[in-house]
Design an enzyme around this catalytic site. Structure first.
Site, short mmCIF file in Angstrom:
data_model
loop_
_atom_site.label_atom_id
_atom_site.label_comp_id
_atom_site.label_asym_id
_atom_site.label_seq_id
_atom_site.Cartn_x
_atom_site.Cartn_y
_atom_site.Cartn_z
N LYS A 192 0.85 -1.19 0.00
CA LYS A 192 0.00 0.00 0.00
C LYS A 192 0.89 1.24 0.00
O LYS A 192 1.49 1.60 1.01
CB LYS A 192 -0.94 0.04 1.21
CG LYS A 192 -2.04 1.08 0.95
CD LYS A 192 -2.66 1.67 2.17
CE LYS A 192 -1.93 2.82 2.78
NZ LYS A 192 -1.84 4.04 1.95
N GLU A 268 9.66 1.05 10.84
CA GLU A 268 10.67 2.09 10.60
C GLU A 268 9.95 3.41 10.81
O GLU A 268 9.07 3.77 10.02
CB GLU A 268 11.18 2.03 9.15
CG GLU A 268 12.07 0.85 8.84
CD GLU A 268 13.48 0.98 9.40
OE1 GLU A 268 13.74 1.93 10.15
OE2 GLU A 268 14.29 0.10 9.09
N CYS A 302 13.31 10.94 7.16
CA CYS A 302 13.23 10.52 8.56
C CYS A 302 14.55 10.72 9.30
O CYS A 302 14.56 10.92 10.51
CB CYS A 302 12.81 9.07 8.64
SG CYS A 302 13.74 8.06 7.49
N GLU A 399 9.25 15.87 15.69
CA GLU A 399 9.68 15.72 14.29
C GLU A 399 8.84 16.67 13.44
O GLU A 399 7.61 16.59 13.45
CB GLU A 399 9.47 14.28 13.83
CG GLU A 399 9.95 14.06 12.41
CD GLU A 399 9.68 12.65 11.91
OE1 GLU A 399 8.56 12.14 12.10
OE2 GLU A 399 10.59 12.06 11.31
P1 NAD Z 1 2.14 8.13 8.11
O1 NAD Z 1 2.45 7.31 9.29
O2 NAD Z 1 1.06 9.13 8.21
O3 NAD Z 1 1.77 7.22 6.86
C1 NAD Z 1 2.61 6.19 6.40
C2 NAD Z 1 1.77 5.15 5.70
O4 NAD Z 1 0.87 4.60 6.66
C3 NAD Z 1 0.90 5.68 4.56
O5 NAD Z 1 0.84 4.71 3.54
C4 NAD Z 1 -0.47 5.83 5.23
O6 NAD Z 1 -1.53 5.74 4.32
C5 NAD Z 1 -0.46 4.65 6.18
N1 NAD Z 1 -1.36 4.78 7.32
C6 NAD Z 1 -1.80 5.92 7.91
N2 NAD Z 1 -2.65 5.61 8.93
C7 NAD Z 1 -2.73 4.26 8.97
C8 NAD Z 1 -3.45 3.34 9.81
N3 NAD Z 1 -4.23 3.75 10.79
N4 NAD Z 1 -3.28 2.03 9.57
C9 NAD Z 1 -2.47 1.58 8.59
N5 NAD Z 1 -1.80 2.40 7.77
C10 NAD Z 1 -1.91 3.73 7.96
O7 NAD Z 1 3.53 8.78 7.74
P2 NAD Z 1 3.84 9.75 6.54
O8 NAD Z 1 3.31 11.08 6.92
O9 NAD Z 1 3.42 9.16 5.26
O10 NAD Z 1 5.44 9.74 6.54
C11 NAD Z 1 6.16 10.51 7.38
C12 NAD Z 1 6.66 9.74 8.56
O11 NAD Z 1 7.35 8.57 8.13
C13 NAD Z 1 7.67 10.51 9.37
O12 NAD Z 1 7.41 10.33 10.73
C14 NAD Z 1 8.99 9.87 9.00
O13 NAD Z 1 10.01 10.02 9.93
C15 NAD Z 1 8.61 8.47 8.79
N6 NAD Z 1 9.59 7.79 7.93
C16 NAD Z 1 10.44 6.90 8.52
C17 NAD Z 1 11.41 6.26 7.76
C18 NAD Z 1 12.35 5.27 8.36
O14 NAD Z 1 13.01 4.56 7.61
N7 NAD Z 1 12.45 5.16 9.67
C19 NAD Z 1 11.50 6.54 6.40
C20 NAD Z 1 10.61 7.45 5.83
C21 NAD Z 1 9.65 8.08 6.63
#
Ligand code: NAD
Length: 500
Positions: A192, A268, A302, A399
């Site tokens: 997804k 992650e 991130c 963050e």
């Molecule tokens: P997010 O957590 O809002 O969304 C990430 C994914 O999760 C999306 O596909 C979203 O549709 C899905 N999602 C959202 N709510 C959900 C739920 N209730 N159940 C299942 N899936 C759900 O994050 P974002 O805003 O897309 O990305 C930014 C965040 O990701 C930041 O906190 C960043 O640090 C983190 N990030 C971490 C890494 C790493 O490797 N550690 C890499 C990239 C981004």
């Protein structure tokens, strides 16, 4: 504008949008509900395309396809050598489509087209090539056993059906980082992508068909987190969920796994990574590294070095150099090759980052540079540096995921380490120094999964990557990632007809 330069218009060609539907069992399909959502161009807020809005019913269909492909299909039963052949063909196809994939990520996510072409898509292809090389080298161990009458060994078997939930900041690399090791392990999967950036994942789905993966091995369900994502996290027939995203959603994923089938969970998550610049550092290089670490990919990374700590003897010089250099950090259209920073991914993220900047101003931090949105079209923000930060400030603790740096001064190495560790996160850290004792002590004392010394973002396919503390619980890249899609089976049998 006060800092950074704003450049002119786009130069590269916009991509044609060919794929907008769910990819299930080798077919592009509308969502069962018939619903769609709009994916938006962050350069101007305009609609790029309408994308199928997958929900629980579509996830069920995709999981059924993946389950069938795992339980009855050829993929997990092939030799690793044969799996590698198909993954290598997939890699070739990705390499042949670098420009188109980079353009999709640029228009969908505001990511720099040139960087996509030179870095993101080649890195995505690199993940597939790397794990293709590992697919035929998966083996268990022959055990010594404490009982001499027993012969024992282990097998490493694929975990089964995997749900990959990915974020929007690196749509191609995230797709590859998760899908490539899972494929090599022999798993089947439902991916997804984030609702902000679904376009490249659908193109990767199309290429997977061309590469010759059996139907059902790779399925892509576009849609929202609270619907399609939640259906994956709580699905009873998914064996593992691999999630990259925010710490808050990571917590929900773990809860959903716990209350459904106790599927394995890899997380992650977020970060607030420190860069420590010691007083023997080259001022020019240190300033460059700090800007790159914080503002690369518009701060939507991130591991961004969003907290920069400079030892007091060179603090003023480093600050002056950063303020001078940031003037050349050009913000503009991601298709313009002179841009170093494109627009934030969407309106919500734009507003969120600007609200953090307001907090910084109101909480008494000193705004050294930036601090404003750019223009009235699109989601551009000036690279922003705050000094005189205190540890209770919101911009220091949370963050931001945007181009906002918190700058602080430290006196001793011990104080620097304490500052670096003063966070709930533990993803990455950077150290700038020539002193080996300092480098060794600080590297070992910082509670983070990745340490970069005199460099930043030194990612490598072979180097495991992941977080300590609330930044996650797994490692991606390297052989650790492959292991996370395998499970160990122990087998024992008597050596002779003797009692065991
Ligand atoms: P997010 O957590 O809002 O969304 C990430 C994914 O999760 C999306 O596909 C979203 O549709 C899905 N999602 C959202 N709510 C959900 C739920 N209730 N159940 C299942 N899936 C759900 O994050 P974002 O805003 O897309 O990305 C930014 C965040 O990701 C930041 O906190 C960043 O640090 C983190 N990030 C971490 C890494 C790493 O490797 N550690 C890499 C990239 C981004």
């Amino acid at each position: 504008m006060e800092n950074g330069k704003c450049n002119g218009g786009a130069t590269a060609k916009l991509p044609e949008i060919k794929f907008t539907k769910l990819f299930i069992n080798g077919q592009f399909l509308d969502a069962a509900s018939g619903k769609t959502f709009e994916t938006i161009d962050p350069r101007n807020g305009e609609v790029i395309a309408k994308i199928a809005a997958g929900d629980k019913e579509d996830v069920d269909l995709a999981v059924n396809a993946a389950r069938h492909a795992f339980d009855h299909g050829p993929w997990p039963r092939m030799t690793g050598f044969e799996r590698a052949r198909i993954i290598n063909k997939y890699t070739d196809l990705i390499q042949q489509n670098i420009e188109e994939l980079a353009a999709l990520d640029a228009v969908d996510g505001g990511k720099l087209f040139q960087v996509g072409k030179m870095n993101d898509i080649p890195a995505a292809a690199g993940h597939f090539r790397y794990y293709a090389g590992a697919a035929d080298k998966i083996h268990g161990e022959t055990l010594r056993m404490t009982r001499p009458s027993l012969f024992g060994y282990t097998l490493k078997e694929p975990i089964g059906v995997v749900g990959h939930i990915i974020p929007w900041n690196f749509p191609s690399i995230m797709f590859a980082m998760k899908v490539a090791p899972a494929l090599a392990a022999g798993c089947t999967m439902v991916v997804k992508p984030a609702e902000q950036t679904p376009l490249s994942a659908l193109f990767y789905a199309h290429l997977s068909k061309e590469a010759g993966f059996p139907d059902g091995v790779i399925n892509v369900v576009t849609g929202f987190g609270s619907t399609a994502g939640a259906a994956i996290a709580s699905h009873m027939d998914i064996d593992k969920v691999s999630f990259t995203g925010s710490t808050d959603v990571g917590r929900k994923i773990m809860q959903a796994a716990a209350t459904s089938n106790l599927k394995k969970v890899s997380l992650e998550l977020g970060g607030k990574s420190p860069l420590l610049i010691f007083d023997d550092a080259d001022v020019n290089k240190a300033a460059e590294l700090a800007l790159l670490g914080c503002f690369y990919n518009k701060g939507e990374i991130c591991v961004a070095s969003s907290r920069v700590f400079v030892q007091e003897a060179i603090y003023d010089k480093v600050v002056a150099k950063m303020v001078e250099k940031v003037k050349d950090w050009t913000v503009g259209d991601p298709f313009d090759s002179t841009s170093r920073q494109g627009p934030q991914v969407d309106k919500k993220q734009h507003e969120k980052v600007l609200s953090y900047i307001e907090h910084g101003k109101n909480e008494g931090a000193t705004l050294l540079t930036g601090g404003n949105a750019i223009g009235d079209k699109g989601y551009y923000i000036e690279p922003t540096i705050f000094a005189d930060i205190t540890e209770d400030m919101k911009i220091y603790k949370e963050e931001i995921f945007g181009p906002v740096m918190s700058l602080m001064k430290f006196k001793t190495m011990e104080e620097g380490i304490k500052c670096a560790n003063n966070t709930k996160y533990g993803l990455a850290a950077g150290i700038v120094s020539q002193n080996v004792d300092v480098i060794n002590t600080v590297s070992r004392s910082i509670k983070a999964g990745v340490i970069w010394v005199n460099c930043y973002f030194a990612f490598d396919l072979d180097s495991p990557y992941g977080g300590y503390k609330m930044s996650g619980n797994c490692r991606e890249s390297g052989m650790d990632a492959l292991d996370s899609y395998l499970q160990v089976k122990s087998i024992a049998m008597p050596l002779h007809n003797s009692p065991w």
